[in-house]
Scaffold this motif. Structure first.
Motif, PDB file in Angstrom:
ATOM      1  N   ASN A   1      -1.950   6.682   8.137  1.00 20.83           N
ATOM      2  CA  ASN A   1      -2.527   8.003   7.909  1.00 20.83           C
ATOM      3  C   ASN A   1      -2.234   8.971   9.055  1.00 20.83           C
ATOM      4  O   ASN A   1      -2.092  10.173   8.828  1.00 20.83           O
TER       5      ASN A   1
ATOM      6  N   SER B   1      -7.207  11.321  -8.258  1.00 24.80           N
ATOM      7  CA  SER B   1      -6.561  12.272  -7.366  1.00 24.80           C
ATOM      8  C   SER B   1      -6.091  13.507  -8.124  1.00 24.80           C
ATOM      9  O   SER B   1      -6.151  14.630  -7.603  1.00 24.80           O
TER      10      SER B   1
ATOM     11  N   ASN C   1       0.821  -1.209   0.000  1.00 26.93           N
ATOM     12  CA  ASN C   1       0.000   0.000   0.000  1.00 26.93           C
ATOM     13  C   ASN C   1       0.856   1.261   0.000  1.00 26.93           C
ATOM     14  O   ASN C   1       0.534   2.239  -0.687  1.00 26.93           O
TER      15      ASN C   1
ATOM     16  N   ILE D   1       0.658   9.278  -5.518  1.00 27.98           N
ATOM     17  CA  ILE D   1       0.762  10.680  -5.091  1.00 27.98           C
ATOM     18  C   ILE D   1       1.677  11.464  -6.018  1.00 27.98           C
ATOM     19  O   ILE D   1       1.367  12.602  -6.401  1.00 27.98           O
TER      20      ILE D   1
ATOM     21  N   THR E   1      -6.162   2.776  -1.860  1.00 24.48           N
ATOM     22  CA  THR E   1      -5.423   1.592  -2.317  1.00 24.48           C
ATOM     23  C   THR E   1      -6.043   0.298  -1.804  1.00 24.48           C
ATOM     24  O   THR E   1      -5.819  -0.762  -2.391  1.00 24.48           O
TER      25      THR E   1
ATOM     26  N   VAL F   1      -5.731   8.801  -0.677  1.00 22.40           N
ATOM     27  CA  VAL F   1      -5.080   7.873  -1.606  1.00 22.40           C
ATOM     28  C   VAL F   1      -4.714   6.576  -0.896  1.00 22.40           C
ATOM     29  O   VAL F   1      -4.937   5.477  -1.427  1.00 22.40           O
ATOM     30  N   VAL F   2      -4.134   6.694   0.301  1.00 22.85           N
ATOM     31  CA  VAL F   2      -3.759   5.490   1.054  1.00 22.85           C
ATOM     32  C   VAL F   2      -4.986   4.609   1.283  1.00 22.85           C
ATOM     33  O   VAL F   2      -4.941   3.391   1.080  1.00 22.85           O
ATOM     34  N   LYS F   3      -6.084   5.217   1.709  1.00 24.43           N
ATOM     35  CA  LYS F   3      -7.315   4.437   1.932  1.00 24.43           C
ATOM     36  C   LYS F   3      -7.840   3.875   0.614  1.00 24.43           C
ATOM     37  O   LYS F   3      -8.384   2.767   0.580  1.00 24.43           O
TER      38      LYS F   3
ATOM     39  N   SER G   1       0.846   3.890  -2.928  1.00 24.42           N
ATOM     40  CA  SER G   1       0.434   5.253  -2.560  1.00 24.42           C
ATOM     41  C   SER G   1       1.480   6.271  -2.984  1.00 24.42           C
ATOM     42  O   SER G   1       1.143   7.355  -3.475  1.00 24.42           O
TER      43      SER G   1
ATOM     44  N   ALA H   1      -3.450  12.815   0.374  1.00 22.87           N
ATOM     45  CA  ALA H   1      -2.554  11.663   0.532  1.00 22.87           C
ATOM     46  C   ALA H   1      -3.193  10.582   1.398  1.00 22.87           C
ATOM     47  O   ALA H   1      -3.068   9.387   1.112  1.00 22.87           O
ATOM     48  N   THR H   2      -3.906  10.994   2.453  1.00 23.23           N
ATOM     49  CA  THR H   2      -4.568   9.995   3.302  1.00 23.23           C
ATOM     50  C   THR H   2      -5.717   9.327   2.545  1.00 23.23           C
ATOM     51  O   THR H   2      -5.968   8.131   2.727  1.00 23.23           O
TER      52      THR H   2
END
Length: 219
Positions: free
Chosen positions: A200, A99, A22, A30, A160, A156-158, A26, A153-154
């Motif tokens: 995150n 994004s 992840n 990003i 994934t 995007v992480v979620k 990510s 960015a947070t």
């Protein structure tokens, strides 16, 4: 079936290893989203009507449809027109495009807050347009939108985690596999949630520190 903290603790090393997938995805997303969002912002500022019309349609589609559907389109539909993408490439491309659109919208809003006198002064000094953007506009623009970029960015992480549905073996996919084998979905899903929470929270903390440094420099 009672909740077992010992079982949850035993899961965390495997989930932490899966989290590297992840994190890698990510980071790529990003970077691509920042490049794409910046390019779209510059392109829209040129005010070329046909181009802006196409971008407006794309923005409406991205903002009006779920990210999961966009991932499915990249993975299942593009092969029908000859673009056979791997699960990882399709997922990265879909989330990066999504994004990019949101970053572009944010940057476009922040663009109007920049003093036009600075741009006029740079132009009067005969600076090429690309240098006006690189030296005058973009540094200020990135500082203004930094809090939103951290939040993006947070997201995007979620996001994934959604790639698990197209067979990318990430934290969520690993948790599902463990749950299927152990019949203990509660602990495994809680473990996956804790991993995403830790990532995150770290991103938010780092973002606040960078914002603080910018604030000190401005002072």
């Amino acid at each position: 079936m009672s909740f077992q903290f010992a079982y949850l603790a035993g899961l965390m090393p495997n989930l932490a290893v899966a989290a590297l997938v992840n994190l890698r995805l990510s980071a790529m997303i990003i970077v691509l989203a920042l490049i794409g969002g910046t390019a779209l912002t510059i392109l829209r500022s040129l005010k070329i009507r046909p181009v802006n019309a196409i971008i407006a349609v794309l923005i409406s589609f991205i903002r009006g449809t779920p990210l999961l559907i966009q991932i499915f389109l990249f993975y299942y539909v593009l092969p029908a027109i000859g673009l056979d993408l791997s699960p990882t490439v399709a997922g990265v491309a879909a989330i990066a495009l999504n994004s990019s659109i949101f970053i572009s919208e944010t940057m476009r809003g922040a663009l109007i807050t920049i003093d036009p006198g600075q741009i006029e002064a740079a132009t009067a000094l005969s600076l090429p347009r690309h240098l006006v953007w690189a030296k005058v506009i973009l540094p200020q623009l990135f500082r203004r939108v930094l809090p939103v970029l951290v939040n993006e960015a947070t997201i995007v992480v979620k996001g994934t985690a959604l790639l698990s549905v197209i067979t990318v073996v990430d934290v969520l996919r690993t948790a599902q596999q463990i749950a299927s084998a152990s019949y203990r979905p509660f602990e495994t899903l809680i473990g996956a949630a804790l991993v995403f929470l830790a990532i995150n929270l770290t991103i938010s903390l780092l973002g606040r520190r960078v914002e603080g440094r910018f604030a000190v420099q401005r002072a």
